[in-house]
Design a protein around this motif. Structure first.
Motif, PDB file in Angstrom:
ATOM      1  N   THR A  24       0.871  -1.173   0.000  1.00  0.00           N
ATOM      2  CA  THR A  24       0.000   0.000   0.000  1.00  0.00           C
ATOM      3  C   THR A  24       0.910   1.225   0.000  1.00  0.00           C
ATOM      4  O   THR A  24       2.112   1.109  -0.196  1.00  0.00           O
ATOM      5  N   PHE A  25       0.329   2.396   0.175  1.00  0.00           N
ATOM      6  CA  PHE A  25       1.134   3.622   0.047  1.00  0.00           C
ATOM      7  C   PHE A  25       1.602   4.163   1.373  1.00  0.00           C
ATOM      8  O   PHE A  25       2.721   4.630   1.515  1.00  0.00           O
ATOM      9  N   ARG A  26       0.685   4.118   2.382  1.00  0.00           N
ATOM     10  CA  ARG A  26       0.956   4.909   3.595  1.00  0.00           C
ATOM     11  C   ARG A  26       1.123   4.049   4.841  1.00  0.00           C
ATOM     12  O   ARG A  26       1.043   4.549   5.932  1.00  0.00           O
ATOM     13  N   SER A  27       1.313   2.734   4.647  1.00  0.00           N
ATOM     14  CA  SER A  27       1.588   1.919   5.855  1.00  0.00           C
ATOM     15  C   SER A  27       3.080   1.990   6.130  1.00  0.00           C
ATOM     16  O   SER A  27       3.835   2.596   5.365  1.00  0.00           O
ATOM     17  N   GLY A 177     -10.607  -0.450   1.641  1.00  0.00           N
ATOM     18  CA  GLY A 177      -9.141  -0.406   1.633  1.00  0.00           C
ATOM     19  C   GLY A 177      -8.534   0.893   1.165  1.00  0.00           C
ATOM     20  O   GLY A 177      -7.554   0.878   0.410  1.00  0.00           O
ATOM     21  N   THR A 178      -9.116   2.007   1.612  1.00  0.00           N
ATOM     22  CA  THR A 178      -8.478   3.280   1.281  1.00  0.00           C
ATOM     23  C   THR A 178      -8.413   4.159   2.531  1.00  0.00           C
ATOM     24  O   THR A 178      -9.333   4.180   3.331  1.00  0.00           O
ATOM     25  N   SER A 179      -7.290   4.883   2.646  1.00  0.00           N
ATOM     26  CA  SER A 179      -7.053   5.677   3.863  1.00  0.00           C
ATOM     27  C   SER A 179      -7.845   6.978   3.860  1.00  0.00           C
ATOM     28  O   SER A 179      -7.899   7.683   4.852  1.00  0.00           O
ATOM     29  N   GLY A 180      -8.436   7.306   2.711  1.00  0.00           N
ATOM     30  CA  GLY A 180      -9.289   8.503   2.671  1.00  0.00           C
ATOM     31  C   GLY A 180      -8.530   9.803   2.844  1.00  0.00           C
ATOM     32  O   GLY A 180      -9.022  10.755   3.439  1.00  0.00           O
ATOM     33  N   VAL A 182      -6.610  11.106  -0.024  1.00  0.00           N
ATOM     34  CA  VAL A 182      -6.351  11.692  -1.348  1.00  0.00           C
ATOM     35  C   VAL A 182      -7.666  12.147  -1.962  1.00  0.00           C
ATOM     36  O   VAL A 182      -8.612  11.352  -2.093  1.00  0.00           O
ATOM     37  N   TYR A 183      -7.678  13.417  -2.348  1.00  0.00           N
ATOM     38  CA  TYR A 183      -8.885  13.999  -2.957  1.00  0.00           C
ATOM     39  C   TYR A 183      -8.722  14.054  -4.464  1.00  0.00           C
ATOM     40  O   TYR A 183      -7.591  14.057  -4.959  1.00  0.00           O
ATOM     41  N   PRO A 184      -9.802  14.121  -5.221  1.00  0.00           N
ATOM     42  CA  PRO A 184     -11.201  14.135  -4.759  1.00  0.00           C
ATOM     43  C   PRO A 184     -11.788  12.784  -4.371  1.00  0.00           C
ATOM     44  O   PRO A 184     -12.889  12.739  -3.844  1.00  0.00           O
TER      45      PRO A 184
END
Ligand code: BV8
Length: 239
Positions: A24-27, A177-180, A182-184
């Motif tokens: 993933t990106f942010r773990s 499965g998203t950290s919420g 990144v927008y939009p």
């Protein structure tokens, strides 16, 4: 009273591919811990050093080519086949695991690792091989203008007209499965809710925008999503 949903939207992020072995990106061992976002995922980084950015994605391509879908991706196929309503997948992922699992109506709003776009003529073509700034566009012939068809920070998302239509008509919005952050994309739940959708968040842990969801299911997507799909199918039977 069991509810039947005519239009379902499933938003997915890197977490749905984690059990397929993709980072993933942010773990803690996430992609963004090994590379500065500014160096590989912004349009400025690309123009400053295109081959550094190409190499980042060239290295990622074989792993994503070999990755296999997991039970979470397969649960979406089961829902699309058995729930017989209008079910769309909006994914932030650049892998093709939804397609490999047989999911239909998949919208890659952040692009795809196996697609290349020509910044000169806009032609998009597929490859799983390496790309460099020396390569030329198969359509217009110009070189040094090819870029992974991946939406970098500061670039507009793909398929946003379709996304707007889906969010305004969906009755159930499921985020998986998203950290919420990144927008939009992180704001899609707000739009769906505004237009009256029920909202469910399936994630390993609490997320940045979890307060926006009506229901939370915490756990691994490979178990939590198949369970939710079975629950929805049972409700459909009861109705
Ligand atoms: C845009 C490409 C218009 C590379 C990506 C200030 C405030 C708000 C917004 C902004 C701001 N400044 C700038 C912005 C806009 C910016 C943005 O949102 N920045 C944020 C970071 C502050 N957005 C943009 O620039 C977007 N474009 O807005 O266009 C515009 C135009 C011009 C100028 C300005 C604006 C473009 C966004 C797309 C960027 N590209 N990646 C690549 O993919 O390689 S973003 C990157 O993050 C990926 O695409 C990824 O899909 C996306 C979201 O990450 P997640 O998928 O959520 O992954 P993450 O690791 O974060 O989380 C995984 C989750 O899964 C975790 O919660 C974990 O707990 C969970 N999990 C793990 N394992 C499991 C699990 N869950 C279940 N089961 C498991 N087994």
């Amino acid at each position: 009273m069991a509810k039947i949903y005519k239009n379902i939207v499933i938003l997915t992020g890197a977490g749905i591919s984690a059990e397929s072995g993709l980072a993933t990106f942010r773990s803690e061992n996430g992609l963004w811990n090994k590379h500065r976002v500014e160096d590989v995922a912004t349009i400025e980084a690309y123009w400053k050093n295109p081959d550094y950015v190409h190499d980042f994605y060239n290295q990622m391509r074989p792993e994503l080519f070999n990755a296999k879908p997991n039970a979470a991706h397969l649960a979406i196929t089961k829902l699309q086949e058995k729930y017989n309503s209008n079910i769309n997948v909006i994914t932030q992922n650049v892998d093709t695991l939804h397609e490999k699992a047989g999911n239909k109506n998949v919208w890659h709003i952040h692009g795809q690792i196996n697609q290349i776009v020509c910044m000169n003529c806009g032609h998009v073509f597929e490859t799983w091989g390496d790309v460099s700034s020396e390569d030329s566009c198969p359509h217009c012939g110009i070189s040094a203008m090819l870029k992974p068809n991946i939406v970098f920070f500061g670039e507009n998302l793909l398929y946003m007209d379709k996304v707007d239509e889906l969010l305004q008509t969906c009755n159930l919005f499921i985020s998986v499965g998203t950290s919420g952050v990144v927008y939009p994309a992180a704001g899609f739940v707000q739009v769906a809710k505004f237009y009256g959708a029920d909202t469910i968040e399936v994630n390993l842990e609490e997320t940045s925008n979890n307060y926006l969801f009506g229901r939370h299911i915490y756990g691994k997507a490979g178990k939590a999503l198949p369970d939710l799909v079975n629950e929805l199918l049972e409700q459909k039977e009861e109705a």
